[in-house]
Design an enzyme around this catalytic site. Structure first.
Site, PDB file in Angstrom:
ATOM      1  CE  LYS A  87      39.139  18.189  34.738  1.00 23.74           C
ATOM      2  NZ  LYS A  87      39.298  16.689  35.018  1.00 23.74           N
ATOM      3  CB  SER A 162      43.073  16.742  34.517  1.00 23.34           C
ATOM      4  OG  SER A 162      41.963  15.769  34.354  1.00 23.34           O
ATOM      5  CB  SER A 186      41.886  13.619  36.749  1.00 21.63           C
ATOM      6  OG  SER A 186      42.862  13.729  35.783  1.00 21.63           O
TER       7      SER A 186
END
Length: 479
Positions: A87, A162, A186
């Protein structure tokens, strides 16, 4: 949609555990596996924008090292030769880490985040970074550096966030494993929106050495995969104590090894179709209507009930604002004009919050934890909670965030995420597993929540659910 377990993805459609077994036996080399995934990425990523910074040369070096080790009769570790991406919030030494912000568009750290370090040390092959909203704020993956990441089940819809780029990379069979992080949902929201598995472990289970507030109880890092078994496998590499983290969980990651099969007869599950009275889109209600029956067929005793989480929104908003002020407050005065409006609002909320308000939130948080622990672990309590992961199905990519559900209007950009953020406040482990589809083919997730620090038990129930339903077999209609 393609319901073939591999579909057009070929070798890339296999599970991570199957790929690992093939690498160990020599049935496939790390170089061959990497080549297959790079080809898959080149085919589908341009339309989806999930992987945003590529490191093919680094990947080739690590794949070669894995093959050379195998030729010597050695293994580099649990993730030997498996392609992964990190990420774009996670620091990666020598590799650009933008956090989705133009302020960091050219930032190259000189250290790895612990979640990255552990994958590297376990023999994983890094192919790049996955897209995320600006500083991870919000559950819709777009930013001014890389743009929008699109849902592979319908490219006109959001993939959530996210950890949206990670979820899309998995769903589209570009990678077998991806790391994510979770504050208000997320790991769970994008998993639900993309028909994959996202596990929010207990705080400290996957420790962090790069957090701005090392004692913050709500932000965690964790595994994402296409199956529950893959997530449990991945967690063995990510979890485990580290003295550099003051909240590090001391339990061995070996607890996640072995079969996830379990006799669930008599296990009590508190089910709520609306996470305790929240507004929920009718399409989500319809897709999850059979949850109690499926759980009952597994042997569970299902009761429609829910703990009192009425203080959770206040606690979450205060705690979240605090950590945004800690992490980004120093950037606001000088660079506020380069930040999205919702991010600025969240930072300013933290900076302007009185110590009395924050103290009240901390007191309420302690009381809420005790009440939930009693609800679940007390006499006649429940081992699990179950509810829809999200209150809405994937929405249009041009919409920044939902402003109302079932006629209930929201005042902030995170109010629509309460089915996840309320659970965050409990600090209990939670997972999103595929639960079905809306009438127009959009994925819907089921959130399963375990008792305090009972991470493995959550994986066991999720595995049973997955085995019974097989929603994971429904792939995006990619060519």
């Amino acid at each position: 949609m393609d319901t073939n377990a591999e579909g057009d993805a070929g070798i890339c459609g296999l599970t991570a555990t199957r790929m690992a077994a093939m690498l160990a036996s020599g049935e496939i080399s790390a170089r061959e596996l990497l080549a297959a995934h790079l080809e898959r990425i080149s085919e589908v990523n341009p339309a989806l924008n999930a992987i945003v910074t590529f490191t093919p040369e680094l990947a080739a070096e690590r794949a070669a090292a894995a093959d050379e080790a195998h030729a010597r009769g050695e293994s580099l570790g649990l993730l030997h030769g498996l392609p992964v991406a990190h990420k774009d919030l996670a620091l990666t030494a020598g590799v650009r880490t933008t956090m989705g912000s133009p302020l960091f568009a050219d930032f190259v750290p000189d250290i790895d985040a612990l979640v990255v370090e552990r994958q590297r040390e376990a023999g994983a092959v890094m192919v790049g970074k996955t897209n995320t909203p600006e500083f991870g704020a919000g559950s819709h993956t777009f930013n001014p550096v890389f743009g929008i990441t699109r849902n592979p089940y319908n490219v006109d819809k959001t993939c959530g966030g996210s950890s949206g780029g990670a979820a899309v990379a998995l769903a589209a069979r570009m990678l077998p494993l991806c790391d994510g992080s979770d504050l208000g949902g997320s790991l769970r929201n994008p998993a639900a929106f993309c028909n994959i598995v996202g596990f929010r472990p207990s705080p400290g289970r996957v420790p962090s050495t790069t957090s701005q507030d090392a004692w913050f109880p709500l932000a965690v890092e964790g595994p994402m995969g296409r199956t529950v078994a893959d997530v449990a496998f991945f967690l063995q590499a990510l979890a485990g104590p580290d003295d550099r983290s003051p909240v590090s969980n001391q339990e061995s990651p070996a607890v996640f090894a072995g079969s996830l099969e379990r006799d669930l007869r008599g296990v009590r599950v508190a089910w709520s179709p609306d996470a305790g009275g929240l507004p929920v889109d009718p399409a989500v209600r319809a897709a999850t209507a059979n949850v109690p029956d499926v759980l009952a067929d597994l042997g569970c005793e299902v009761v429609e009930a829910w703990p009192d989480l009425s203080d959770a929104p206040q606690v979450f908003q205060a705690r979240r604002a605090w950590v945004f002020a800690v992490g980004f407050g120093s950037l606001l005065s000088e660079h506020g004009d380069q930040m999205k409006e919702t991010l600025v609002w969240n930072i300013e909320k933290g900076l302007s919050m009185s110590i009395a308000d924050y103290a009240d939130a901390c007191r309420r948080h302690t009381q809420l934890f005790a009440a939930v622990d009693d609800f679940m672990s007390g006499d006649g309590g429940f081992e699990f909670l179950a509810c829809p992961t999200t209150q809405v199905p994937p929405f249009d990519v041009e919409v920044e965030y939902p402003t109302e559900i079932e006629g209930v209007e929201f005042g902030t950009y995170i109010d629509w995420m309460r089915s996840c953020s309320d659970i965050t406040v409990t600090t209990h482990p939670a997972i999103s597993v595929p639960a079905g589809f809306t009438g127009d083919g959009l994925p819907v997730g089921l959130q399963l929540v375990g008792c305090h620090r009972a991470d493995r038990s959550v994986l066991e129930l999720a595995y049973a659910w997955e085995t019974a339903t097989r929603h994971i077999d429904v792939l995006p209609g990619l060519q």
